[in-house]
Design a protein around this motif. Sequence first.
Motif, PDB file in Angstrom:
ATOM      1  N   UNK A  66       0.834  -1.191   0.000  1.00 22.01           N
ATOM      2  CA  UNK A  66       0.000   0.000   0.000  1.00 22.01           C
ATOM      3  C   UNK A  66       0.876   1.251   0.000  1.00 22.01           C
ATOM      4  N   UNK A  67       0.579   2.133  -0.933  1.00 24.45           N
ATOM      5  CA  UNK A  67       1.232   3.443  -0.971  1.00 24.45           C
ATOM      6  C   UNK A  67       0.184   4.469  -0.576  1.00 24.45           C
ATOM      7  N   UNK A  68       0.479   5.203   0.489  1.00 25.10           N
ATOM      8  CA  UNK A  68      -0.432   6.239   0.965  1.00 25.10           C
ATOM      9  C   UNK A  68       0.101   7.605   0.578  1.00 25.10           C
ATOM     10  N   UNK A  69      -0.803   8.460   0.121  1.00 20.57           N
ATOM     11  CA  UNK A  69      -0.480   9.857  -0.151  1.00 20.57           C
ATOM     12  C   UNK A  69      -1.288  10.697   0.811  1.00 20.57           C
ATOM     13  N   UNK A  70      -0.572  11.468   1.627  1.00 15.90           N
ATOM     14  CA  UNK A  70      -1.211  12.237   2.684  1.00 15.90           C
ATOM     15  C   UNK A  70      -1.137  13.725   2.376  1.00 15.90           C
ATOM     16  N   UNK A  71      -2.097  14.475   2.872  1.00 17.07           N
ATOM     17  CA  UNK A  71      -2.139  15.913   2.606  1.00 17.07           C
ATOM     18  C   UNK A  71      -1.126  16.671   3.459  1.00 17.07           C
ATOM     19  N   UNK A  72      -0.844  16.196   4.660  1.00 18.72           N
ATOM     20  CA  UNK A  72       0.083  16.870   5.561  1.00 18.72           C
ATOM     21  C   UNK A  72       1.451  16.196   5.525  1.00 18.72           C
ATOM     22  N   UNK A  73       2.403  16.761   6.240  1.00 15.78           N
ATOM     23  CA  UNK A  73       3.731  16.158   6.373  1.00 15.78           C
ATOM     24  C   UNK A  73       3.660  15.123   7.467  1.00 15.78           C
ATOM     25  N   UNK A  74       4.150  13.946   7.265  1.00 18.53           N
ATOM     26  CA  UNK A  74       4.795  13.355   6.095  1.00 18.53           C
ATOM     27  C   UNK A  74       3.790  13.095   4.987  1.00 18.53           C
ATOM     28  N   UNK A  75       4.231  13.294   3.759  1.00 14.03           N
ATOM     29  CA  UNK A  75       3.324  13.255   2.616  1.00 14.03           C
ATOM     30  C   UNK A  75       3.191  11.884   1.989  1.00 14.03           C
ATOM     31  N   UNK A  76       4.123  10.974   2.249  1.00 16.60           N
ATOM     32  CA  UNK A  76       4.133   9.675   1.592  1.00 16.60           C
ATOM     33  C   UNK A  76       4.279   8.568   2.630  1.00 16.60           C
ATOM     34  N   UNK A  77       3.737   7.395   2.314  1.00 18.94           N
ATOM     35  CA  UNK A  77       3.902   6.237   3.186  1.00 18.94           C
ATOM     36  C   UNK A  77       3.868   4.980   2.333  1.00 18.94           C
ATOM     37  N   UNK A  78       4.730   4.028   2.670  1.00 17.02           N
ATOM     38  CA  UNK A  78       4.761   2.725   2.007  1.00 17.02           C
ATOM     39  C   UNK A  78       4.596   1.665   3.076  1.00 17.02           C
ATOM     40  N   UNK A  79       3.458   0.978   3.054  1.00 17.40           N
ATOM     41  CA  UNK A  79       3.107  -0.027   4.056  1.00 17.40           C
ATOM     42  C   UNK A  79       3.233   0.509   5.474  1.00 17.40           C
ATOM     43  N   UNK A  80       2.781   1.727   5.685  1.00 17.04           N
ATOM     44  CA  UNK A  80       2.759   2.323   7.017  1.00 17.04           C
ATOM     45  C   UNK A  80       4.008   3.094   7.395  1.00 17.04           C
ATOM     46  N   UNK A  81       5.110   2.931   6.682  1.00 15.74           N
ATOM     47  CA  UNK A  81       6.334   3.662   6.979  1.00 15.74           C
ATOM     48  C   UNK A  81       6.296   4.993   6.236  1.00 15.74           C
ATOM     49  N   UNK A  82       6.411   6.087   6.969  1.00 13.11           N
ATOM     50  CA  UNK A  82       6.169   7.410   6.396  1.00 13.11           C
ATOM     51  C   UNK A  82       7.463   8.096   5.970  1.00 13.11           C
ATOM     52  N   UNK A  83       7.340   8.914   4.908  1.00  9.03           N
ATOM     53  CA  UNK A  83       8.474   9.655   4.359  1.00  9.03           C
ATOM     54  C   UNK A  83       8.044  11.096   4.134  1.00  9.03           C
ATOM     55  N   UNK A  84       8.977  12.021   4.382  1.00 10.10           N
ATOM     56  CA  UNK A  84       8.642  13.444   4.341  1.00 10.10           C
ATOM     57  C   UNK A  84       8.554  14.030   2.948  1.00 10.10           C
ATOM     58  N   UNK A  85       9.463  13.672   2.046  1.00 10.61           N
ATOM     59  CA  UNK A  85       9.464  14.301   0.729  1.00 10.61           C
ATOM     60  C   UNK A  85       9.550  13.258  -0.374  1.00 10.61           C
TER      61      UNK A  85
END
Length: 141
Positions: A66-85
């Motif tokens: 699962x790749x999540x795209x979030x509106x706030x920071x952190x903006x990205x996540x891959x299988x629950x692990x979040x990344x800032x940019x």
Amino acid sequence: MIGRPDSSNGGWRSLTPDITPLLDIIFIVLVFLLLTANIPLQSLEVDLPDTDSQALTSVQDSESMTINMLADTPAWALDGEQYDNWDQFKVILESQISQLKDTDLVLASDKDVTVDSMLKLLAFLQEHQIAATQILMEDSQ
């Protein structure tokens, strides 16, 4: 009495309209049209399902990423692990390309995410020939 102006002192020119401002405007419009007409449009081809029954399948396989795209920071996540940019997230995606191709990929996006973020991700997936993706949608009730 109205008479013809004397041709010796250049009076006939006073009867013709001055079209210099009109020509200036025409040339400005022409230059504007020439500069804006050749803008190349970039497009990204996305295959959508033909019917609603194909579109509304539930995710049942546990072997999906699962790749999540979030509106706030952190903006990205891959299988629950979040990344800032995006640059940091892109390096992680490139290191897991073989896994992304072998498993089902689910894209989950917050409703406030910009289109730019979605296009970056879809362009990355298309560049690496990852075609089997599902976009997670909330059930309309």
